[in-house]
Write an enzyme that holds these catalytic residues in place. Structure first.
Site, PDB file in Angstrom:
ATOM      1  N   ASP A   1      -3.842   0.169  -3.280  1.00  0.00           N
ATOM      2  CA  ASP A   1      -3.929  -0.971  -4.190  1.00  0.00           C
ATOM      3  C   ASP A   1      -5.404  -1.296  -4.395  1.00  0.00           C
ATOM      4  OD1 ASP A   1      -3.953  -3.831  -5.126  1.00  0.00           O
ATOM      5  OD2 ASP A   1      -1.793  -3.581  -4.887  1.00  0.00           O
ATOM      6  N   ILE A   2      -5.802  -1.592  -5.632  1.00  0.00           N
ATOM      7  CA  ILE A   2      -7.219  -1.883  -5.902  1.00  0.00           C
ATOM      8  C   ILE A   2      -7.638  -3.260  -5.395  1.00  0.00           C
ATOM      9  CG2 ILE A   2      -7.422  -0.308  -7.860  1.00  0.00           C
ATOM     10  CD1 ILE A   2      -7.314  -2.822  -9.688  1.00  0.00           C
TER      11      ILE A   2
ATOM     12  N   HIS B   1       6.957  -0.494  -8.667  1.00  0.00           N
ATOM     13  CA  HIS B   1       6.020  -0.151  -7.592  1.00  0.00           C
ATOM     14  C   HIS B   1       6.334  -0.949  -6.337  1.00  0.00           C
ATOM     15  CE1 HIS B   1       4.109  -3.365  -9.965  1.00  0.00           C
ATOM     16  NE2 HIS B   1       3.460  -3.746  -8.862  1.00  0.00           N
ATOM     17  N   LEU B   2       6.401  -0.216  -5.243  1.00  0.00           N
ATOM     18  CA  LEU B   2       6.630  -0.794  -3.928  1.00  0.00           C
ATOM     19  C   LEU B   2       5.279  -1.107  -3.295  1.00  0.00           C
ATOM     20  CD1 LEU B   2       8.442  -1.379  -1.380  1.00  0.00           C
ATOM     21  CD2 LEU B   2       8.028   1.015  -0.755  1.00  0.00           C
ATOM     22  N   HIS B   3       5.110  -2.360  -2.864  1.00  0.00           N
ATOM     23  CA  HIS B   3       3.920  -2.731  -2.106  1.00  0.00           C
ATOM     24  C   HIS B   3       4.194  -2.454  -0.637  1.00  0.00           C
ATOM     25  CE1 HIS B   3       1.529  -4.930  -5.158  1.00  0.00           C
ATOM     26  NE2 HIS B   3       2.716  -5.137  -5.706  1.00  0.00           N
TER      27      HIS B   3
END
Length: 167
Positions: free
Chosen positions: A56-57, A125-127
């Site tokens: 993740d950015i 999207h899965l975090h």
């Protein structure tokens, strides 16, 4: 391209590889589609025909990864019962990435999805955040369990498994 080369490309099927037509399952305006197609210079920690993973950015924890379908799939609300294996595979890949990065305490990990309309990117999207105990105040809020804006993988599976039930 000269006409003879163009004709040879059509005959061998190479023309479709070089055409400007996007591949099936690719949304050219989707940032995650562009990332998994190596158009953004983002390091892919995992990539296969079904699943891709990258950092993740704006990390919310020391380890914060996004695990996404390689082909464009909409957000959690667009899923159906048929997507349960996909969600399970996203979680499995997330666990593999954590293990490769020496995160072994899976009891201190948060796996989840932002729930529409609280999604900044509509590509599913899965975090994966670890250790969850080291998340800062804002991350604890953004990735808060039992909230209107963030659901765990298990909650998502429960939601999509019950779609179409008449109960």
């Amino acid at each position: 391209m000269c006409p003879a080369v163009a004709m040879a490309a059509v005959e061998t099927g190479e023309a479709s590889k070089n055409s400007s037509e996007p591949a099936a399952g690719y949304e050219k305006k989707c940032i995650f589609c562009r990332i998994v197609n190596n158009e953004m210079g983002t390091e892919l920690l995992h990539s296969d025909e079904e699943i891709s993973c990258f950092r993740d950015i704006k990390p919310g924890a020391p380890h914060h990864y996004l695990v996404v379908p390689t082909k464009h799939v909409g957000n959690g609300k667009s899923l159906s019962k048929e997507h349960v294996p996909l969600v399970n595979r996203l979680v499995d890949i997330g666990k593999e990435i954590l293990q490769k990065n020496n995160v072994t305490d899976l009891s201190d990990v948060r796996f989840g999805f932002h729930w529409p309309p609280f999604c900044s990117v509509t590509h599913l999207h899965l975090h994966v955040l670890a250790p969850a105990s080291q998340m800062g105040f804002m991350s604890r809020l953004i990735f808060r369990l039992n909230s209107y804006w963030f659901v765990t993988a298990d909650q998502l599976i429960e939601i999509i498994s019950s779609k179409g039930d008449t109960n």
